[in-house]
Write a protein that holds these residues in place. Structure first.
Motif, PDB file in Angstrom:
ATOM      1  N   GLY A 286       0.838  -3.464   0.756  1.00 44.44           N
ATOM      2  CA  GLY A 286      -0.024  -4.295  -0.209  1.00 44.44           C
ATOM      3  C   GLY A 286      -0.506  -3.819  -1.284  1.00 44.44           C
ATOM      4  O   GLY A 286      -1.396  -3.032  -1.411  1.00 44.44           O
ATOM      5  N   SER A 287       0.397  -3.299  -2.189  1.00 47.48           N
ATOM      6  CA  SER A 287       0.851  -2.874  -3.241  1.00 47.48           C
ATOM      7  C   SER A 287       1.309  -4.491  -5.178  1.00 47.48           C
ATOM      8  O   SER A 287       1.311  -3.260  -5.353  1.00 47.48           O
ATOM      9  N   CYS A 288       0.299  -5.092  -5.031  1.00 45.94           N
ATOM     10  CA  CYS A 288       0.483  -5.707  -5.717  1.00 45.94           C
ATOM     11  C   CYS A 288       0.391  -5.053  -6.920  1.00 45.94           C
ATOM     12  O   CYS A 288       0.619  -5.948  -8.064  1.00 45.94           O
ATOM     13  N   TRP A 289      -1.566  -4.630  -6.629  1.00 44.69           N
ATOM     14  CA  TRP A 289      -1.509  -4.042  -7.933  1.00 44.69           C
ATOM     15  C   TRP A 289      -0.838  -2.398  -8.345  1.00 44.69           C
ATOM     16  O   TRP A 289      -0.451  -2.830  -9.607  1.00 44.69           O
ATOM     17  N   SER A 290       0.690  -2.511  -7.945  1.00 41.52           N
ATOM     18  CA  SER A 290       1.289  -1.441  -8.265  1.00 41.52           C
ATOM     19  C   SER A 290       2.445  -1.684  -9.144  1.00 41.52           C
ATOM     20  O   SER A 290       2.565  -2.255 -10.054  1.00 41.52           O
ATOM     21  N   PHE A 291       2.929  -3.052  -8.620  1.00 41.08           N
ATOM     22  CA  PHE A 291       4.120  -4.033  -9.753  1.00 41.08           C
ATOM     23  C   PHE A 291       3.093  -4.666 -10.966  1.00 41.08           C
ATOM     24  O   PHE A 291       4.164  -4.665 -12.029  1.00 41.08           O
ATOM     25  N   ALA A 292       2.076  -5.100 -11.076  1.00 38.76           N
ATOM     26  CA  ALA A 292       1.325  -6.358 -12.042  1.00 38.76           C
ATOM     27  C   ALA A 292       1.373  -4.566 -13.414  1.00 38.76           C
ATOM     28  O   ALA A 292       1.403  -4.946 -13.846  1.00 38.76           O
ATOM     29  N   ALA A 293       1.246  -3.682 -12.312  1.00 40.57           N
ATOM     30  CA  ALA A 293       0.830  -2.334 -13.734  1.00 40.57           C
ATOM     31  C   ALA A 293       1.972  -1.996 -13.527  1.00 40.57           C
ATOM     32  O   ALA A 293       2.180  -2.519 -15.030  1.00 40.57           O
ATOM     33  N   ALA A 294       2.871  -2.317 -13.278  1.00 41.08           N
ATOM     34  CA  ALA A 294       4.626  -1.921 -13.321  1.00 41.08           C
ATOM     35  C   ALA A 294       5.106  -2.842 -14.831  1.00 41.08           C
ATOM     36  O   ALA A 294       5.458  -2.115 -15.473  1.00 41.08           O
ATOM     37  N   CYS A 295       5.065  -3.965 -14.424  1.00 42.86           N
ATOM     38  CA  CYS A 295       5.754  -4.872 -15.593  1.00 42.86           C
ATOM     39  C   CYS A 295       4.781  -4.685 -16.894  1.00 42.86           C
ATOM     40  O   CYS A 295       5.204  -5.119 -17.232  1.00 42.86           O
ATOM     41  N   VAL A 296       3.638  -5.364 -16.730  1.00 45.11           N
ATOM     42  CA  VAL A 296       2.934  -4.651 -17.808  1.00 45.11           C
ATOM     43  C   VAL A 296       3.371  -3.430 -18.864  1.00 45.11           C
ATOM     44  O   VAL A 296       3.439  -3.202 -20.119  1.00 45.11           O
ATOM     45  N   LEU A 297       3.170  -2.632 -18.630  1.00 44.11           N
ATOM     46  CA  LEU A 297       3.931  -1.050 -18.564  1.00 44.11           C
ATOM     47  C   LEU A 297       4.635  -1.575 -19.425  1.00 44.11           C
ATOM     48  O   LEU A 297       5.573  -0.786 -20.050  1.00 44.11           O
ATOM     49  N   GLY A 334      -8.956   6.196  -6.965  1.00 40.62           N
ATOM     50  CA  GLY A 334      -8.922   5.136  -6.596  1.00 40.62           C
ATOM     51  C   GLY A 334      -8.250   4.306  -5.677  1.00 40.62           C
ATOM     52  O   GLY A 334      -8.410   2.971  -5.043  1.00 40.62           O
ATOM     53  N   THR A 335      -6.980   4.870  -6.259  1.00 44.44           N
ATOM     54  CA  THR A 335      -6.053   3.836  -5.200  1.00 44.44           C
ATOM     55  C   THR A 335      -5.981   3.883  -3.135  1.00 44.44           C
ATOM     56  O   THR A 335      -5.158   4.589  -3.962  1.00 44.44           O
ATOM     57  N   LEU A 336      -5.043   2.443  -3.046  1.00 48.22           N
ATOM     58  CA  LEU A 336      -5.332   3.267  -0.985  1.00 48.22           C
ATOM     59  C   LEU A 336      -4.081   2.597  -0.968  1.00 48.22           C
ATOM     60  O   LEU A 336      -3.544   2.410  -0.092  1.00 48.22           O
ATOM     61  N   GLY A 340      -4.034  -1.469  -0.938  1.00 49.23           N
ATOM     62  CA  GLY A 340      -4.542  -1.819  -2.293  1.00 49.23           C
ATOM     63  C   GLY A 340      -5.226  -1.538  -3.270  1.00 49.23           C
ATOM     64  O   GLY A 340      -4.594   0.362  -3.342  1.00 49.23           O
ATOM     65  N   GLY A 341      -5.149  -2.127  -4.531  1.00 52.89           N
ATOM     66  CA  GLY A 341      -5.566  -0.873  -6.001  1.00 52.89           C
ATOM     67  C   GLY A 341      -5.565  -2.096  -6.669  1.00 52.89           C
ATOM     68  O   GLY A 341      -5.578  -3.222  -6.491  1.00 52.89           O
ATOM     69  N   MET A 342      -6.074  -1.678  -8.163  1.00 53.33           N
ATOM     70  CA  MET A 342      -6.489  -2.489  -8.777  1.00 53.33           C
ATOM     71  C   MET A 342      -5.177  -2.053  -9.895  1.00 53.33           C
ATOM     72  O   MET A 342      -5.260  -0.575 -10.423  1.00 53.33           O
ATOM     73  N   PRO A 343      -4.866  -2.914 -11.276  1.00 54.00           N
ATOM     74  CA  PRO A 343      -4.312  -1.965 -12.315  1.00 54.00           C
ATOM     75  C   PRO A 343      -4.480  -1.367 -13.348  1.00 54.00           C
ATOM     76  O   PRO A 343      -3.956   0.156 -13.722  1.00 54.00           O
ATOM     77  N   GLN A 344      -5.518  -1.099 -13.222  1.00 46.49           N
ATOM     78  CA  GLN A 344      -6.394  -0.708 -14.732  1.00 46.49           C
ATOM     79  C   GLN A 344      -6.117   1.612 -14.193  1.00 46.49           C
ATOM     80  O   GLN A 344      -6.757   1.970 -14.361  1.00 46.49           O
ATOM     81  N   GLN A 345      -6.461   1.031 -12.705  1.00 52.14           N
ATOM     82  CA  GLN A 345      -6.537   2.466 -11.455  1.00 52.14           C
ATOM     83  C   GLN A 345      -4.327   2.789 -11.890  1.00 52.14           C
ATOM     84  O   GLN A 345      -5.237   3.831 -12.414  1.00 52.14           O
ATOM     85  N   ALA A 346      -4.456   2.679 -12.241  1.00 50.35           N
ATOM     86  CA  ALA A 346      -2.816   3.003 -12.356  1.00 50.35           C
ATOM     87  C   ALA A 346      -2.299   3.229 -13.652  1.00 50.35           C
ATOM     88  O   ALA A 346      -1.827   4.052 -13.655  1.00 50.35           O
TER      89      ALA A 346
END
Length: 502
Positions: A286-297, A334-336, A340-346
């Motif tokens: 359940g790591s979609c948050w990291s993929f979203a963060a990686a893409c925008v970075l 705060g990521t798990l 789960g997690g949120m892009p802004q945490q990354a």
């Protein structure tokens, strides 16, 4: 003694949770604490405290220690979201997951780990392009051989024949839904089979989503009902030890001015300028948050380097940012990991870590491991702050995409979205208040937003989906949007002459 402990527990919860605040701004009810298992003390160990700042407030001691707050909150949330196979949905109520012993989650290959061999690619192409409208699911001589090819194409392995039969039954039901939908001449998109076609919905939630909701009005916090639960549990536990701690898993990200939504082109697609890396697959995590963060970075920093004259997408390989690096190393923010997690945490992790590795140095495994960040091999990526867009404003989202670059957003993934193949997606079941999946908006048109997903290139339109703009905030596209503030970044209109179509 038992009475004293019970009284202390009851009093501490009363002090911590204000009954008048048991409903957040969106009307979400505060969940019944009786349905949530209360953790044992051993499951939420109190962290060591290096320094203490004790102050008196309303007869309670409040321990202000930022690091310990984040630690305890993270452990408490992990307990709440997974203990006993429980998930918290958007209403805060527990959702049971089936036992893996009975569901037997398939071994899903992640395309990021290496190139797909030509033989498998050929078989996969045949399966994905097969016209399932011709398939009679009640005819075993038709469906069995096709399912065999499907299973081999996606490298799915099952524990035994019983599980295979259960998967086949799910596959048949998926095909029936696809056939019914595609026969509807009013549909704006087509469905097709893919990696998800023989999964249960519970498996999709566990393995293919992974977004934690933010605090709505406060972009740095989790939803109020979750935050209140954490405060209640942590306060109760620590009150028993003789003092009180007020926890929050909020993180602080500075904000910048919101982009103007006027004077932007009618349509824009960052893929045309070589600024979007190919879709990758989050696998069974359940790591979609990291993929979203990686893409925008990746995209925002390639844009920065183009403006500085240091990068040519036509002749140089694209920058990649390691999702695994974020999964393994950003827990203090705060990521798990796969929970789960949120892009802004990354973003916050990369900023304070002063760097991140690329995919080649830190490849994806799809499971939490010990942090292995290598500062000597960090990629040329920089970030200082994160900007949250105001919820429900599609024009602001489009303006941010054009002015700054791709935006990490949240969408409400429905069962119909799982089977999306091509067209403009529009599902009346989509609810912007129920966003559950982090993706990236990489372009827009007057009729739709262009979204990059993290389910591999075999899903949708080569790993992308177009979501209709027939109504504002459709499927929650503008509900929870973030983009990174990159130092020395230049707005698109100021560097338009440097952007070349690839």
């Amino acid at each position: 003694m038992k009475c004293s402990v019970v009284c202390l527990v009851f009093i501490s919860i009363l002090f911590t949770i204000n009954p008048t605040e048991c409903e957040d701004t969106k009307g979400q009810p505060f969940p019944d604490m009786n349905v949530l298992p209360f953790p044992e003390m051993s499951e939420l160990p109190f962290p060591e405290i290096e320094e203490q700042n004790m102050t008196a407030k309303k007869g309670q001691f409040i321990l202000a220690k930022k690091k310990s707050q984040a630690f305890l909150a993270r452990r408490a949330q992990a307990f709440l979201t997974r203990k006993g196979h429980l998930l918290l949905n958007t209403t805060g109520l527990p959702v049971p997951l089936p036992s893996e012993a009975t569901t037997g989650a398939p071994n899903v290959e992640t395309t990021i780990t290496g190139p797909i061999v030509s033989e498998r690619l050929k078989a996969l192409t045949e399966v994905l392009n097969y016209d399932v409208s011709k398939l009679d699911v009640k005819n075993e001589t038709q469906v069995q051989p096709f399912y065999d090819r499907y299973q081999k194409s996606f490298n799915k392995e099952y524990a035994n024949e019983k599980e295979r039969e259960e998967r086949l039954d799910l596959f048949k039901k998926s095909i029936e839904k696809i056939q019914e939908h595609n026969n509807n001449t009013m549909a704006t998109y087509q469905k097709g089979i893919n990696e998800l076609s023989d999964l249960t919905w519970a498996e999709v939630v566990k393995y293919k989503l992974g977004l934690l909701r933010d605090g709505g009005g406060d972009p740095n916090c989790l939803p109020p009902h979750v935050d209140r639960i954490l405060k209640g549990i942590s306060s109760t536990l620590l009150f028993i030890q003789g003092f009180m701690i007020i926890t929050s898993i909020c993180i602080t990200l500075s904000t910048a001015a919101a982009p103007g939504s006027s004077n932007i082109p009618d349509e824009w697609d960052w893929r045309k300028y070589g600024m979007v890396t190919p879709p990758r697959n989050q696998g069974k995590c359940g790591s979609c948050w990291s993929f979203a963060a990686a893409c925008v970075l990746e995209s925002h920093n390639m844009k920065r380097l183009i403006a500085e004259g240091k990068f040519d997408p036509k002749s140089q390989p694209k920058i990649t940012v390691s999702e695994q690096n974020m999964i393994d190393c950003s827990g203090d923010y705060g990521t798990l990991a796969c929970e789960g997690g949120m892009p802004q945490q990354a973003f916050k992790y990369v900023y304070e870590n002063k760097g991140i590795n690329g995919v080649d140095v830190y490849p994806y495994t799809g499971k939490k491991d010990k942090c292995g960040y290598n500062a000597a091999n960090r990629v040329d990526v920089d970030v200082r702050e994160g900007q949250r867009l105001e919820s429900g404003k599609d024009n602001d989202l489009a303006a941010a995409i054009y002015n700054y670059g791709p935006v990490a957003i949240a969408v409400h993934t429905t069962d119909d979205m799982l089977a999306f193949k091509k067209g403009i997606f529009n599902d009346p079941k989509c609810n912007p208040n129920d966003v559950n999946h982090a993706v990236v908006a990489i372009g827009y048109h007057k009729d739709y937003f262009i979204i990059k997903n993290s389910w591999g290139p075999e899903w949708g339109e080569g790993g992308f989906i177009r979501i209709s703009r027939s109504k504002v905030n459709n499927c929650g596209v503008s509900e929870q949007g973030y983009y990174p503030i990159v130092p020395n970044a230049v707005q698109t209109r100021a560097m338009i002459d440097k952007l070349k179509v690839v």
